[in-house]
Enzyme design. Sequence first.
Site, mmCIF file in Angstrom:
data_model
loop_
_atom_site.group_PDB
_atom_site.id
_atom_site.type_symbol
_atom_site.label_atom_id
_atom_site.label_comp_id
_atom_site.label_asym_id
_atom_site.label_seq_id
_atom_site.Cartn_x
_atom_site.Cartn_y
_atom_site.Cartn_z
ATOM 1 C CG ASP A 1 -2.032 0.974 1.176
ATOM 2 O OD1 ASP A 1 -1.896 1.987 0.475
ATOM 3 O OD2 ASP A 1 -3.062 0.741 1.822
ATOM 4 C CG ASP A 2 -0.202 4.776 0.085
ATOM 5 O OD1 ASP A 2 -0.979 4.458 -0.828
ATOM 6 O OD2 ASP A 2 -0.526 5.522 1.025
ATOM 7 C CB CYS B 1 -6.833 2.578 -0.950
ATOM 8 S SG CYS B 1 -5.414 3.344 -0.148
ATOM 9 N NE ARG C 1 -6.255 -1.409 -1.205
ATOM 10 C CZ ARG C 1 -5.181 -1.983 -0.669
ATOM 11 N NH1 ARG C 1 -5.187 -3.279 -0.410
ATOM 12 N NH2 ARG C 1 -4.109 -1.267 -0.400
ATOM 13 C CE LYS D 1 -6.211 0.086 2.396
ATOM 14 N NZ LYS D 1 -5.390 1.266 2.078
ATOM 15 C CG HIS E 1 -10.024 0.616 1.657
ATOM 16 N ND1 HIS E 1 -9.029 1.555 1.668
ATOM 17 C CD2 HIS E 1 -11.174 1.280 1.964
ATOM 18 C CE1 HIS E 1 -9.523 2.730 1.981
ATOM 19 N NE2 HIS E 1 -10.830 2.592 2.168
ATOM 20 C CB SER F 1 -6.698 3.183 5.083
ATOM 21 O OG SER F 1 -6.774 3.066 3.687
ATOM 22 C CG HIS G 1 -1.971 3.844 3.976
ATOM 23 N ND1 HIS G 1 -2.309 4.581 5.090
ATOM 24 C CD2 HIS G 1 -2.833 4.226 2.994
ATOM 25 C CE1 HIS G 1 -3.327 5.376 4.795
ATOM 26 N NE2 HIS G 1 -3.670 5.175 3.523
ATOM 27 C CG ASP H 1 -2.339 0.622 -2.859
ATOM 28 O OD1 ASP H 1 -1.198 1.132 -2.858
ATOM 29 O OD2 ASP H 1 -3.228 0.966 -2.048
ATOM 30 C CG ASN H 2 -1.972 4.058 -4.355
ATOM 31 O OD1 ASN H 2 -3.027 3.631 -3.868
ATOM 32 N ND2 ASN H 2 -1.039 4.616 -3.616
ATOM 33 C CE LYS I 1 -3.141 7.390 -1.259
ATOM 34 N NZ LYS I 1 -3.083 6.782 0.075
#
Length: 492
Positions: free
Chosen positions: A37-38, A77, A81, A142, A144, A167, A233, A285-286, A306
């Site tokens: 994540d991130d 996010c 996903r 996670k 989400h 998150s 994240h 994810d990004n 992001k």
Amino acid sequence: MKNIYYLKFVAIIVLFVVCSCAKKETPPPNIVIIFTDDQGYSDVGVFGAKGFETPHLDAMAAEGMKFTDFYVGSSVCSPSRAALLTGCYPQRVGIPGVLFPEKTNTEWNPEERRTKTGIHESETTIAEMLKQKGYATGAFGKWHLGHHKKFLPLQQGFDEYFGLPYSNDMRPGKKKNKQSYPDLPLMDGNKTHRFMEDDQSMLTSEYTEHAIDFIKRNKDNPFFVYLPHSMPHIPLYPSEKYNGHSENGIYGDVIEEIDWSVGQINKTLKELDLEENTLVIFTCDNGPWLIFGDHGGSADPLREGKFTTFEGGQRVACLMKWTKTIPKGTVCSEIASTLDLLPTIAGITGARLPDKKIDGHDIRDLISGNPEAKSPTDAFYYYRGWQLEAVRSGKWKLHLPHSYSMVVKSDSGNVHGRLGIKSEIELSLFDLSKDISETTNVAEQYPEVVKSLMEKIEGMKNDLGDSEETGIGKRDCGWQIEPEEWPAQKGV
């Protein structure tokens, strides 16, 4: 008589051969997707990481394939996903932006509590698709994609789930629309395992341990493991073992622990003699949350991160390993994305594709290492929310005029040393083969390319819409009418 004995002997030999062949028949391949994540494009050793080391991820690259032009469906996010699990642009499945939890009590303005959303029950996830083929399916991390029970993993094709429903920064003390978030639950299945307080330092290891336990219990059956880590994240929480471990501070510590997790998964597969028949995919994810400075990652040499449709927002690191199937130490620079995972996994396992339209493509030809293989993606589209902002086809990327938040160093005392400044980009064409950082607008030099890409954009607007325009191909998300209790409420 001799002929009878001879025929019996031949029959025994034939039976032995048939039985031997049956025993040697390769079972369906296992699938493992590790999704961080991130994490920034350059936050992996083989992508240029600085100040921390990722030996296990680097080993994956050496033993498999590195993708240099790999994309996710969104720069935030929830939609990212949704894209991975359904093979669709998030706008197609009605999840264009981040989903937020809300309390279901009178502290909330009733006008803000009309409905809550999540993934629609009619959408087919990778897990649901693989259930057709008898796969055991587990999600650990996670989620989400909706926090009400109807949206949680066990209702979306997964046999087991352990993790946070959204998150890790959506917790009491943090606010949205002047209201505090509800208690942050760590869930086991559909029930709360415990509520997270201020310490999240065991999350990475707990997710990993649950994934490994699942693999061990299903070693004799085909399985699908989805391991979406909550980190890097913010807030960042390395375990005690990794706290202070890297030269790059807490962010580097967290990445090195994620790398440890990748190593544990691959080690387990090897020890169980599953390595040759398991496709392991690592991606993110990004792009990085740049405004958090040294608590965020790096997308260098890509532009921004992001929340944007520049390369730094949606081009991510990706590694795939499948011993004896994916050639070792290979690099793919063709366009590929998380949208392609569902149809590729369908092709690998023989699972039936969803009946509804998907946007991804089968990229088995790319992962085979065929040097002549070309991307089946004619055009990749970049949306921010419902707004279509850019398209890439081949080496060309065209940005429509749009605003964005440019992140720069701050002298204003910002605790993380970064500041977001509203900026604008005009109609801009970039040659990504020469200008990966999107710095030189060549729209005037190549009007025919601009025209061709604009035609693709108009086609996509007709399909999925653009801001106020409604596309004919959009489907609805899932809806939850409030007020209704949800599994993560205290006392429920």
